[in-house]
Design a protein around this motif. Structure first.
Motif, PDB file in Angstrom:
ATOM      1  N   ASN A   1      20.763   0.343 -11.097  1.00  0.00           N
ATOM      2  CA  ASN A   1      20.152  -0.947 -10.752  1.00  0.00           C
ATOM      3  C   ASN A   1      18.743  -1.140 -11.288  1.00  0.00           C
ATOM      4  OD1 ASN A   1      18.874   0.791  -8.869  1.00  0.00           O
ATOM      5  ND2 ASN A   1      20.636   0.514  -7.528  1.00  0.00           N
ATOM      6  N   ASP A   2      18.428  -0.553 -12.423  1.00  0.00           N
ATOM      7  CA  ASP A   2      17.155  -0.890 -13.067  1.00  0.00           C
ATOM      8  C   ASP A   2      17.410  -2.069 -13.994  1.00  0.00           C
ATOM      9  OD1 ASP A   2      16.081   1.316 -11.872  1.00  0.00           O
ATOM     10  OD2 ASP A   2      15.763   2.455 -13.721  1.00  0.00           O
ATOM     11  N   ILE A   3      16.455  -2.979 -14.026  1.00  0.00           N
ATOM     12  CA  ILE A   3      16.550  -4.074 -14.988  1.00  0.00           C
ATOM     13  C   ILE A   3      15.595  -3.740 -16.127  1.00  0.00           C
ATOM     14  CG2 ILE A   3      16.344  -6.579 -15.325  1.00  0.00           C
ATOM     15  CD1 ILE A   3      18.428  -5.769 -13.207  1.00  0.00           C
TER      16      ILE A   3
ATOM     17  N   PHE B   1       9.605  -7.964  -2.931  1.00  0.00           N
ATOM     18  CA  PHE B   1      10.294  -8.707  -1.875  1.00  0.00           C
ATOM     19  C   PHE B   1      11.547  -7.960  -1.427  1.00  0.00           C
ATOM     20  CE2 PHE B   1      13.636 -10.507  -4.639  1.00  0.00           C
ATOM     21  CZ  PHE B   1      13.032 -10.416  -5.890  1.00  0.00           C
ATOM     22  N   THR B   2      11.935  -8.226  -0.172  1.00  0.00           N
ATOM     23  CA  THR B   2      13.098  -7.546   0.417  1.00  0.00           C
ATOM     24  C   THR B   2      13.927  -8.562   1.186  1.00  0.00           C
ATOM     25  OG1 THR B   2      11.836  -5.490   0.612  1.00  0.00           O
ATOM     26  CG2 THR B   2      13.837  -5.677   1.940  1.00  0.00           C
ATOM     27  N   LEU B   3      15.200  -8.589   0.867  1.00  0.00           N
ATOM     28  CA  LEU B   3      16.126  -9.522   1.518  1.00  0.00           C
ATOM     29  C   LEU B   3      16.854  -8.781   2.639  1.00  0.00           C
ATOM     30  CD1 LEU B   3      17.455 -12.372   1.357  1.00  0.00           C
ATOM     31  CD2 LEU B   3      19.123 -11.369  -0.217  1.00  0.00           C
TER      32      LEU B   3
ATOM     33  N   THR C   1       0.831  -1.215   0.000  1.00  0.00           N
ATOM     34  CA  THR C   1       0.000   0.000   0.000  1.00  0.00           C
ATOM     35  C   THR C   1       0.864   1.264   0.000  1.00  0.00           C
ATOM     36  OG1 THR C   1      -0.089  -0.119   2.406  1.00  0.00           O
ATOM     37  CG2 THR C   1      -1.942  -1.092   1.191  1.00  0.00           C
ATOM     38  N   ALA C   2       2.147   1.106   0.297  1.00  0.00           N
ATOM     39  CA  ALA C   2       3.049   2.269   0.319  1.00  0.00           C
ATOM     40  C   ALA C   2       4.415   1.858  -0.232  1.00  0.00           C
ATOM     41  CB  ALA C   2       3.171   2.808   1.742  1.00  0.00           C
ATOM     42  N   GLY C   3       4.390   1.205  -1.411  1.00  0.00           N
ATOM     43  CA  GLY C   3       5.630   0.763  -2.047  1.00  0.00           C
ATOM     44  C   GLY C   3       6.519   1.966  -2.327  1.00  0.00           C
ATOM     45  N   ARG C   4       7.794   1.824  -2.033  1.00  0.00           N
ATOM     46  CA  ARG C   4       8.712   2.964  -2.151  1.00  0.00           C
ATOM     47  C   ARG C   4       9.759   2.721  -3.221  1.00  0.00           C
ATOM     48  NH1 ARG C   4      11.375   2.514   2.748  1.00  0.00           N
ATOM     49  NH2 ARG C   4      12.151   4.633   2.670  1.00  0.00           N
ATOM     50  N   GLY C   5      10.067   3.774  -3.984  1.00  0.00           N
ATOM     51  CA  GLY C   5      11.099   3.685  -5.006  1.00  0.00           C
ATOM     52  C   GLY C   5      12.294   4.543  -4.633  1.00  0.00           C
ATOM     53  N   ARG C   6      13.256   4.607  -5.515  1.00  0.00           N
ATOM     54  CA  ARG C   6      14.431   5.457  -5.273  1.00  0.00           C
ATOM     55  C   ARG C   6      14.040   6.922  -5.328  1.00  0.00           C
ATOM     56  NH1 ARG C   6      18.691   5.442  -9.175  1.00  0.00           N
ATOM     57  NH2 ARG C   6      20.173   6.155  -7.629  1.00  0.00           N
ATOM     58  N   ARG C   7      14.871   7.752  -4.759  1.00  0.00           N
ATOM     59  CA  ARG C   7      14.756   9.198  -4.817  1.00  0.00           C
ATOM     60  C   ARG C   7      13.367   9.685  -4.379  1.00  0.00           C
ATOM     61  NH1 ARG C   7      16.148  10.747 -10.480  1.00  0.00           N
ATOM     62  NH2 ARG C   7      17.545  12.391  -9.829  1.00  0.00           N
TER      63      ARG C   7
ATOM     64  N   CYS D   1      12.127  -3.879 -13.571  1.00  0.00           N
ATOM     65  CA  CYS D   1      12.427  -4.097 -12.154  1.00  0.00           C
ATOM     66  C   CYS D   1      13.205  -2.918 -11.588  1.00  0.00           C
ATOM     67  CB  CYS D   1      13.257  -5.382 -12.024  1.00  0.00           C
ATOM     68  SG  CYS D   1      14.096  -5.580 -10.448  1.00  0.00           S
ATOM     69  N   GLY D   2      12.887  -2.575 -10.336  1.00  0.00           N
ATOM     70  CA  GLY D   2      13.654  -1.572  -9.604  1.00  0.00           C
ATOM     71  C   GLY D   2      14.141  -2.158  -8.287  1.00  0.00           C
ATOM     72  N   ILE D   3      15.223  -1.609  -7.784  1.00  0.00           N
ATOM     73  CA  ILE D   3      15.842  -2.124  -6.558  1.00  0.00           C
ATOM     74  C   ILE D   3      16.100  -0.950  -5.612  1.00  0.00           C
ATOM     75  CG2 ILE D   3      17.857  -3.338  -5.603  1.00  0.00           C
ATOM     76  CD1 ILE D   3      18.198  -4.686  -8.345  1.00  0.00           C
ATOM     77  N   LEU D   4      15.732  -1.129  -4.364  1.00  0.00           N
ATOM     78  CA  LEU D   4      15.943  -0.076  -3.361  1.00  0.00           C
ATOM     79  C   LEU D   4      16.619  -0.677  -2.133  1.00  0.00           C
ATOM     80  CD1 LEU D   4      15.379   2.854  -2.365  1.00  0.00           C
ATOM     81  CD2 LEU D   4      13.229   1.986  -1.417  1.00  0.00           C
ATOM     82  N   ALA D   5      17.885  -0.296  -1.909  1.00  0.00           N
ATOM     83  CA  ALA D   5      18.627  -0.816  -0.751  1.00  0.00           C
ATOM     84  C   ALA D   5      18.700   0.256   0.326  1.00  0.00           C
ATOM     85  CB  ALA D   5      20.023  -1.230  -1.181  1.00  0.00           C
TER      86      ALA D   5
HETATM   87  C1  BTN Z   1      13.167   2.110  -7.962  1.00  0.00           C
HETATM   88  O1  BTN Z   1      12.773   3.258  -7.743  1.00  0.00           O
HETATM   89  O2  BTN Z   1      13.501   1.756  -9.097  1.00  0.00           O
HETATM   90  C2  BTN Z   1      13.236   1.119  -6.841  1.00  0.00           C
HETATM   91  C3  BTN Z   1      11.927   0.427  -6.630  1.00  0.00           C
HETATM   92  C4  BTN Z   1      11.970  -0.634  -5.537  1.00  0.00           C
HETATM   93  C5  BTN Z   1      10.603  -1.225  -5.290  1.00  0.00           C
HETATM   94  C6  BTN Z   1      10.660  -2.385  -4.340  1.00  0.00           C
HETATM   95  S1  BTN Z   1       9.117  -3.273  -4.256  1.00  0.00           S
HETATM   96  C7  BTN Z   1       9.712  -4.165  -2.898  1.00  0.00           C
HETATM   97  C8  BTN Z   1      10.450  -3.195  -2.024  1.00  0.00           C
HETATM   98  N1  BTN Z   1       9.522  -2.513  -1.138  1.00  0.00           N
HETATM   99  C9  BTN Z   1       9.449  -1.218  -1.406  1.00  0.00           C
HETATM  100  O3  BTN Z   1       8.723  -0.409  -0.807  1.00  0.00           O
HETATM  101  N2  BTN Z   1      10.262  -0.899  -2.414  1.00  0.00           N
HETATM  102  C10 BTN Z   1      10.994  -2.053  -2.888  1.00  0.00           C
END
Ligand code: BTN
Length: 280
Positions: free
Chosen positions: A130-132, A88-90, A68-74, A140-144
């Protein structure tokens, strides 16, 4: 918020994606154990940080069918509808100096590319950092994120969002996003995909930690990198500039050659890199 299920108890979830499904496909020593699965959660990164604060081990995996509050970069949001994608998050507890943690993101990018190749038979590329991407569109996006105390890493969480099923993307990303089902022409089993990513991550993480840099992975990373040898625009909050992308170094920094022949090392942080004519 739905209750989390851990360790294979009391399961359900979106089609092809749930705790039991994930555990059934996981074939790893530590990556993805235990699985902490939510039908719905705010953000798997937020939940992973809570789990890590509460003692979740290295390798624990938080996954959800919907955020409900998925977060991306920046500071951006990440569209996270149910029943379609993999979120998913490792959780990692690496014995590394904090300044080396940023290299874990390219390790995950490689693992996602490999996991997609294995489970869907589709070749992807990496748009730095780190975008696929497939065919120039983001899949795909990745947020560490990291927690540090007294110059030691307490934990790192690496969140991954993969667009899997057919869906309507938000208007602001509709032109630059795609999904696996569209690209490979058939349905994709999300648990199998995530398990394949975990398997590849475990393998690449071992290579990375042997030298604590990307030297064992750089050849593959640069092979998959888009825009190498092409003009790119570096969108740095400190000032935008252009140059030729020369691939990454063993720390994962992008080498950009300026017109005068000098080389600038671009560190991921808040920076984005674009092709001259658009996203790639
Ligand atoms: C980006 O901005 O490209 C990174 C996006 C990352 C999204 C994933 S979805 C699973 C995990 N939970 C989040 O809130 N964000 C990352």
């Amino acid at each position: 918020m739905a209750a989390a299920r851990q360790g294979g108890k009391n399961l359900s979830g979106g089609a092809g994606f749930g705790c039991e499904e994930l555990e059934r496909f996981l074939d790893t020593g530590w990556a993805g154990h235990p699985v902490i699965y939510h039908d719905v959660t705010d953000s798997t990164n937020l939940q992973a940080k809570l789990e890590a604060e509460n003692g979740a081990p290295h390798g624990a995996l938080v996954a959800a069918d919907m955020q409900t509050a998925g977060r991306g970069r920046r500071g951006r949001s990440w569209s996270s509808p149910p029943g379609a994608n993999a979120y998913f998050t490792l959780i990692l507890r690496p014995e590394l100096a904090p300044d080396k943690a940023s290299m874990l993101t390219p390790v995950m990018a490689l693992a996602v590319a490999e996991g997609i190749r294995q489970s869907c038979g589709v070749e992807t590329m990496i748009k730095w950092p780190n975008d696929i991407v497939i065919g120039g569109k983001k899949i795909c996006g990745i947020l560490a994120e990291m927690s540090v105390e007294r110059d030691l890493i307490r934990y790192v969480v690496i969140g991954v969002g993969i667009n899997v099923g057919l869906q309507e993307f938000p208007p602001e990303v509709a032109d630059v996003a795609t999904c696996l089902q569209r690209e490979c022409g058939h349905g994709v089993h999300r648990a199998e995909l995530v398990a394949a990513v975990m398997g590849a991550f475990e393998k690449y993480y071992k290579v990375f930690t042997e030298r604590e840099d990307l030297s064992g992975l750089i050849e593959r990373y640069n092979e998959l990198l888009v825009n190498t040898g092409s003009e790119v625009r570096v969108l740095d909050p400190a000032g935008e500039f252009q140059g030729i992308s020369r691939g990454v170094n063993t720390r994962g920094e992008l080498r950009v050659e300026r017109e005068d022949g000098s080389e600038i090392l671009v560190y991921a942080g808040e920076v984005s890199v674009r092709g001259i004519y658009g996203y790639v």
